[in-house]
Design a protein around this motif. Structure first.
Motif, PDB file in Angstrom:
ATOM      1  N   TYR A 197      63.261  62.079  51.489  1.00  0.00           N
ATOM      2  CA  TYR A 197      63.466  61.135  52.588  1.00  0.00           C
ATOM      3  C   TYR A 197      62.520  61.478  53.730  1.00  0.00           C
ATOM      4  O   TYR A 197      62.085  62.630  53.886  1.00  0.00           O
ATOM      5  CB  TYR A 197      64.895  61.219  53.138  1.00  0.00           C
ATOM      6  N   ARG A 198      62.212  60.489  54.537  1.00  0.00           N
ATOM      7  CA  ARG A 198      61.606  60.708  55.841  1.00  0.00           C
ATOM      8  C   ARG A 198      62.721  60.666  56.880  1.00  0.00           C
ATOM      9  O   ARG A 198      63.699  59.926  56.730  1.00  0.00           O
ATOM     10  CB  ARG A 198      60.569  59.634  56.152  1.00  0.00           C
ATOM     11  N   THR A 199      62.587  61.469  57.918  1.00  0.00           N
ATOM     12  CA  THR A 199      63.539  61.457  59.017  1.00  0.00           C
ATOM     13  C   THR A 199      62.790  61.193  60.315  1.00  0.00           C
ATOM     14  O   THR A 199      61.554  61.126  60.329  1.00  0.00           O
ATOM     15  CB  THR A 199      64.312  62.787  59.098  1.00  0.00           C
ATOM     16  N   LEU A 200      63.519  61.034  61.402  1.00  0.00           N
ATOM     17  CA  LEU A 200      62.921  60.745  62.700  1.00  0.00           C
ATOM     18  C   LEU A 200      63.392  61.750  63.738  1.00  0.00           C
ATOM     19  O   LEU A 200      64.553  62.165  63.746  1.00  0.00           O
ATOM     20  CB  LEU A 200      63.301  59.337  63.177  1.00  0.00           C
ATOM     21  N   ASP A 201      62.476  62.146  64.610  1.00  0.00           N
ATOM     22  CA  ASP A 201      62.813  62.902  65.810  1.00  0.00           C
ATOM     23  C   ASP A 201      62.603  61.980  67.010  1.00  0.00           C
ATOM     24  O   ASP A 201      61.666  61.172  67.026  1.00  0.00           O
ATOM     25  CB  ASP A 201      61.921  64.132  65.952  1.00  0.00           C
ATOM     26  N   PHE A 202      63.470  62.115  68.020  1.00  0.00           N
ATOM     27  CA  PHE A 202      63.418  61.238  69.190  1.00  0.00           C
ATOM     28  C   PHE A 202      63.168  62.065  70.449  1.00  0.00           C
ATOM     29  O   PHE A 202      63.839  63.064  70.691  1.00  0.00           O
ATOM     30  CB  PHE A 202      64.735  60.459  69.338  1.00  0.00           C
ATOM     31  N   GLU A 203      62.208  61.612  71.225  1.00  0.00           N
ATOM     32  CA  GLU A 203      61.896  62.252  72.504  1.00  0.00           C
ATOM     33  C   GLU A 203      62.286  61.285  73.617  1.00  0.00           C
ATOM     34  O   GLU A 203      61.714  60.199  73.749  1.00  0.00           O
ATOM     35  CB  GLU A 203      60.403  62.572  72.563  1.00  0.00           C
ATOM     36  N   GLU A 204      63.263  61.683  74.411  1.00  0.00           N
ATOM     37  CA  GLU A 204      63.838  60.781  75.413  1.00  0.00           C
ATOM     38  C   GLU A 204      62.947  60.651  76.644  1.00  0.00           C
ATOM     39  O   GLU A 204      62.345  61.617  77.100  1.00  0.00           O
ATOM     40  CB  GLU A 204      65.214  61.300  75.824  1.00  0.00           C
ATOM     41  N   THR A 236      65.904  52.920  83.287  1.00  0.00           N
ATOM     42  CA  THR A 236      65.601  52.655  81.886  1.00  0.00           C
ATOM     43  C   THR A 236      65.684  53.939  81.066  1.00  0.00           C
ATOM     44  O   THR A 236      65.510  55.045  81.595  1.00  0.00           O
ATOM     45  CB  THR A 236      64.208  52.011  81.736  1.00  0.00           C
ATOM     46  N   VAL A 237      65.966  53.753  79.778  1.00  0.00           N
ATOM     47  CA  VAL A 237      65.988  54.856  78.818  1.00  0.00           C
ATOM     48  C   VAL A 237      65.188  54.406  77.601  1.00  0.00           C
ATOM     49  O   VAL A 237      65.427  53.326  77.052  1.00  0.00           O
ATOM     50  CB  VAL A 237      67.419  55.218  78.379  1.00  0.00           C
ATOM     51  N   ALA A 238      64.238  55.216  77.206  1.00  0.00           N
ATOM     52  CA  ALA A 238      63.404  54.901  76.048  1.00  0.00           C
ATOM     53  C   ALA A 238      63.246  56.156  75.193  1.00  0.00           C
ATOM     54  O   ALA A 238      63.546  57.274  75.628  1.00  0.00           O
ATOM     55  CB  ALA A 238      62.031  54.382  76.489  1.00  0.00           C
ATOM     56  N   PHE A 239      62.786  55.953  73.970  1.00  0.00           N
ATOM     57  CA  PHE A 239      62.633  57.069  73.048  1.00  0.00           C
ATOM     58  C   PHE A 239      61.323  56.938  72.277  1.00  0.00           C
ATOM     59  O   PHE A 239      61.048  55.889  71.681  1.00  0.00           O
ATOM     60  CB  PHE A 239      63.789  57.116  72.049  1.00  0.00           C
ATOM     61  N   ARG A 240      60.526  57.996  72.300  1.00  0.00           N
ATOM     62  CA  ARG A 240      59.394  58.093  71.381  1.00  0.00           C
ATOM     63  C   ARG A 240      59.919  58.531  70.022  1.00  0.00           C
ATOM     64  O   ARG A 240      60.795  59.401  69.937  1.00  0.00           O
ATOM     65  CB  ARG A 240      58.366  59.103  71.884  1.00  0.00           C
ATOM     66  N   GLU A 241      59.379  57.931  68.957  1.00  0.00           N
ATOM     67  CA  GLU A 241      59.826  58.273  67.605  1.00  0.00           C
ATOM     68  C   GLU A 241      58.710  59.007  66.852  1.00  0.00           C
ATOM     69  O   GLU A 241      57.566  58.550  66.822  1.00  0.00           O
ATOM     70  CB  GLU A 241      60.232  57.015  66.829  1.00  0.00           C
ATOM     71  N   PHE A 242      59.084  60.121  66.249  1.00  0.00           N
ATOM     72  CA  PHE A 242      58.170  60.919  65.441  1.00  0.00           C
ATOM     73  C   PHE A 242      58.736  60.989  64.027  1.00  0.00           C
ATOM     74  O   PHE A 242      59.893  61.380  63.828  1.00  0.00           O
ATOM     75  CB  PHE A 242      58.032  62.331  65.995  1.00  0.00           C
ATOM     76  N   SER A 243      57.941  60.637  63.044  1.00  0.00           N
ATOM     77  CA  SER A 243      58.389  60.644  61.649  1.00  0.00           C
ATOM     78  C   SER A 243      57.929  61.927  60.961  1.00  0.00           C
ATOM     79  O   SER A 243      56.802  62.390  61.174  1.00  0.00           O
ATOM     80  CB  SER A 243      57.813  59.431  60.920  1.00  0.00           C
ATOM     81  N   ARG A 244      58.813  62.507  60.142  1.00  0.00           N
ATOM     82  CA  ARG A 244      58.450  63.696  59.362  1.00  0.00           C
ATOM     83  C   ARG A 244      59.330  63.767  58.115  1.00  0.00           C
ATOM     84  O   ARG A 244      60.301  63.006  57.959  1.00  0.00           O
ATOM     85  CB  ARG A 244      58.601  64.963  60.194  1.00  0.00           C
ATOM     86  N   LEU A 245      58.982  64.728  57.241  1.00  0.00           N
ATOM     87  CA  LEU A 245      59.761  64.925  56.024  1.00  0.00           C
ATOM     88  C   LEU A 245      61.161  65.400  56.368  1.00  0.00           C
ATOM     89  O   LEU A 245      61.345  66.255  57.242  1.00  0.00           O
ATOM     90  CB  LEU A 245      59.065  65.942  55.119  1.00  0.00           C
ATOM     91  N   CYS A 246      62.146  64.865  55.699  1.00  0.00           N
ATOM     92  CA  CYS A 246      63.546  65.184  55.975  1.00  0.00           C
ATOM     93  C   CYS A 246      63.930  66.524  55.347  1.00  0.00           C
ATOM     94  O   CYS A 246      63.690  66.756  54.156  1.00  0.00           O
ATOM     95  CB  CYS A 246      64.435  64.076  55.406  1.00  0.00           C
ATOM     96  N   GLY A 247      64.512  67.411  56.144  1.00  0.00           N
ATOM     97  CA  GLY A 247      65.006  68.691  55.651  1.00  0.00           C
ATOM     98  C   GLY A 247      66.487  68.619  55.328  1.00  0.00           C
ATOM     99  O   GLY A 247      67.152  67.608  55.578  1.00  0.00           O
ATOM    100  N   PRO A 248      67.052  69.706  54.778  1.00  0.00           N
ATOM    101  CA  PRO A 248      68.465  69.704  54.363  1.00  0.00           C
ATOM    102  C   PRO A 248      69.445  69.389  55.485  1.00  0.00           C
ATOM    103  O   PRO A 248      70.507  68.823  55.231  1.00  0.00           O
ATOM    104  CB  PRO A 248      68.664  71.131  53.835  1.00  0.00           C
ATOM    105  N   ASP A 249      69.108  69.749  56.714  1.00  0.00           N
ATOM    106  CA  ASP A 249      70.041  69.535  57.828  1.00  0.00           C
ATOM    107  C   ASP A 249      69.688  68.320  58.682  1.00  0.00           C
ATOM    108  O   ASP A 249      70.296  68.105  59.734  1.00  0.00           O
ATOM    109  CB  ASP A 249      70.075  70.790  58.718  1.00  0.00           C
ATOM    110  N   ASP A 250      68.713  67.531  58.244  1.00  0.00           N
ATOM    111  CA  ASP A 250      68.273  66.363  59.008  1.00  0.00           C
ATOM    112  C   ASP A 250      68.998  65.094  58.579  1.00  0.00           C
ATOM    113  O   ASP A 250      69.602  65.036  57.503  1.00  0.00           O
ATOM    114  CB  ASP A 250      66.761  66.157  58.838  1.00  0.00           C
ATOM    115  N   THR A 251      68.897  64.069  59.408  1.00  0.00           N
ATOM    116  CA  THR A 251      69.451  62.753  59.088  1.00  0.00           C
ATOM    117  C   THR A 251      68.450  61.976  58.249  1.00  0.00           C
ATOM    118  O   THR A 251      67.328  61.726  58.706  1.00  0.00           O
ATOM    119  CB  THR A 251      69.755  61.966  60.375  1.00  0.00           C
ATOM    120  N   PRO A 252      68.798  61.582  57.021  1.00  0.00           N
ATOM    121  CA  PRO A 252      67.847  60.829  56.190  1.00  0.00           C
ATOM    122  C   PRO A 252      67.743  59.380  56.655  1.00  0.00           C
ATOM    123  O   PRO A 252      68.742  58.734  56.941  1.00  0.00           O
ATOM    124  CB  PRO A 252      68.456  60.921  54.790  1.00  0.00           C
TER     125      PRO A 252
END
Length: 381
Positions: free
Chosen positions: A246-253, A293-309
């Motif tokens: 899976y790919r997962t996402l990280d969010f930078e607020e 306002t609230v916004a989020f930058r999205e970064f895509s990476r490979l999903c690890g065992p503890d990440d959200t798929p």
């Protein structure tokens, strides 16, 4: 009949409700501390903005049954999703349309002229495209491909487009008009009070017990006549043959006064920009007014065992592993696999709800006729 359901997203909630309405006792296990899965929404305590905690979700459908169903549990407000992209220091419209073409090539073409122009840009030497890049070059040519698809795709999937299947880019990604609505479905909307309140309403039935922060374990399974599994397919087997990719996402607020970007979603197509897009959440509810306002930058990476798929990769190695898990699942008894994770497919919300309704129809009809419940509702491979 006692039914155990793993997961309180749309798939689990819809099936739970259907079984409860037919008089069955249902227990829903949810390992997170909230319902609605990746569609979970919540009010930001500082700004009052409705936050899509796991990234933006826009509801769109042409399925009347699904549309009527979701409207039965919450107010859906019309919302026309529009996306912009920043490439080379300029902003363009997405999907690629007539304005995008004229902006990129600094022209003023009409629809027919632009259609002929794009045909001239395409690569006629490519027969049957063997990968994503060839698919794009065959239909739109190198200039549009490199501007709007190459960099974004590399960031989203972590692979060169030549390593991705052509099927990811299924059709000509160009509109020869100025229509810039991201979706074509007749029903496009956002829930006025967020998705979580809708899922909570679906689960609000005396025949349903919801256990938050509680995963369904192997020991729990024996307490039920049948289990509906909406978790990862490979997780049912303890990942004993390996994990599906899976790919997962990280969010930078980002928090700021006023308006950050003037639209809900701004993609960033340049490969050198490390994030794929910025989502500014107050624009998903244009009927509301907020000073901050609230916004989020999205970064895509490979999903690890503890990440959200988020996105199943489904490359050659994953398909081979998937076949092995599906063969074992089809031989299993007492369980039905449904939903995005349970069938290892990326599904929009309307498809998720539609398949949950159809799976419920099939399961309840099988029960009434004394037939064995099938392990999969939808085709997995």
């Amino acid at each position: 009949m006692q039914i155990g359901i793993a997961g309180a997203g749309f798939s689990g909630a819809v099936i739970a409700r259907r079984f409860a309405e037919e008089g069955h006792r249902v227990v829903v296990f949810e390992q997170r501390d909230h319902v609605a899965g990746n569609c979970h929404t919540e009010r930001d305590p500082d700004t009052g903005i409705m936050i899509h905690r796991y990234g933006p979700h826009i509801f769109h459908t042409g399925d009347e049954r699904v549309w009527n169903y979701i409207n039965g549990f919450g107010e859906m407000v019309p919302f026309n999703h529009r996306v912009r992209t920043t490439v080379g220091g300029r902003v363009y419209l997405l999907p690629v349309n007539l304005l995008t073409i004229n902006q990129l090539f600094e022209t003023a073409m009409g629809p027919d002229e632009a259609r002929e122009f794009i045909e001239m840009q395409s690569d006629p030497t490519i027969g049957e495209p063997a990968n994503f890049e060839e698919q794009a070059l065959k239909f739109v040519g190198r200039r549009i491909y490199e501007a709007f698809f190459y960099g974004y795709t590399r960031k989203q999937w972590g692979l060169d487009p030549t390593e991705l299947p052509a099927s990811i880019l299924k059709r000509l990604p160009v509109r020869f008009s100025y229509e810039d609505s991201y979706f074509n479905h007749p029903h496009q909307a956002m829930p006025r009070h967020g998705y979580t309140t809708i899922v909570e309403a679906i689960l609000d039935h005396p025949g349903i017990e919801v256990r938050l922060s509680t995963p369904l374990t192997d020991d729990d399974r024996v307490d039920f006549d049948h289990v509906v599994w909406t978790g990862p397919l490979d997780a049912w087997f303890g990942y004993d043959q390996g994990r599906l990719g899976y790919r997962t996402l990280d969010f930078e607020e980002i928090r700021a006064d006023g308006d950050l970007q003037g639209c809900s979603v701004m993609n960033y197509g340049d490969f050198e920009t490390p994030f794929t897009r910025i989502a500014e959440h107050k624009h998903f509810a244009p009927w509301e007014e907020h000073d901050k306002t609230v916004a989020f930058r999205e970064f895509s990476r490979l999903c690890g065992p503890d990440d959200t798929p988020y996105y199943p990769i489904r490359l050659a190695n994953d398909k081979g592993l998937l076949r092995d898990y599906v063969a074992r699942a089809e031989a299993a008894s007492g369980v039905t696999f449904v939903g995005r994770l349970g069938t290892y497919r990326y599904l929009d919300m309307d498809v998720t709800i539609g398949e949950a309704l159809a799976a419920s129809d099939q399961m309840l009809e099988s029960l009434s006729s004394g037939r064995t419940l099938r392990p999969f509702y939808a085709r997995v491979l």
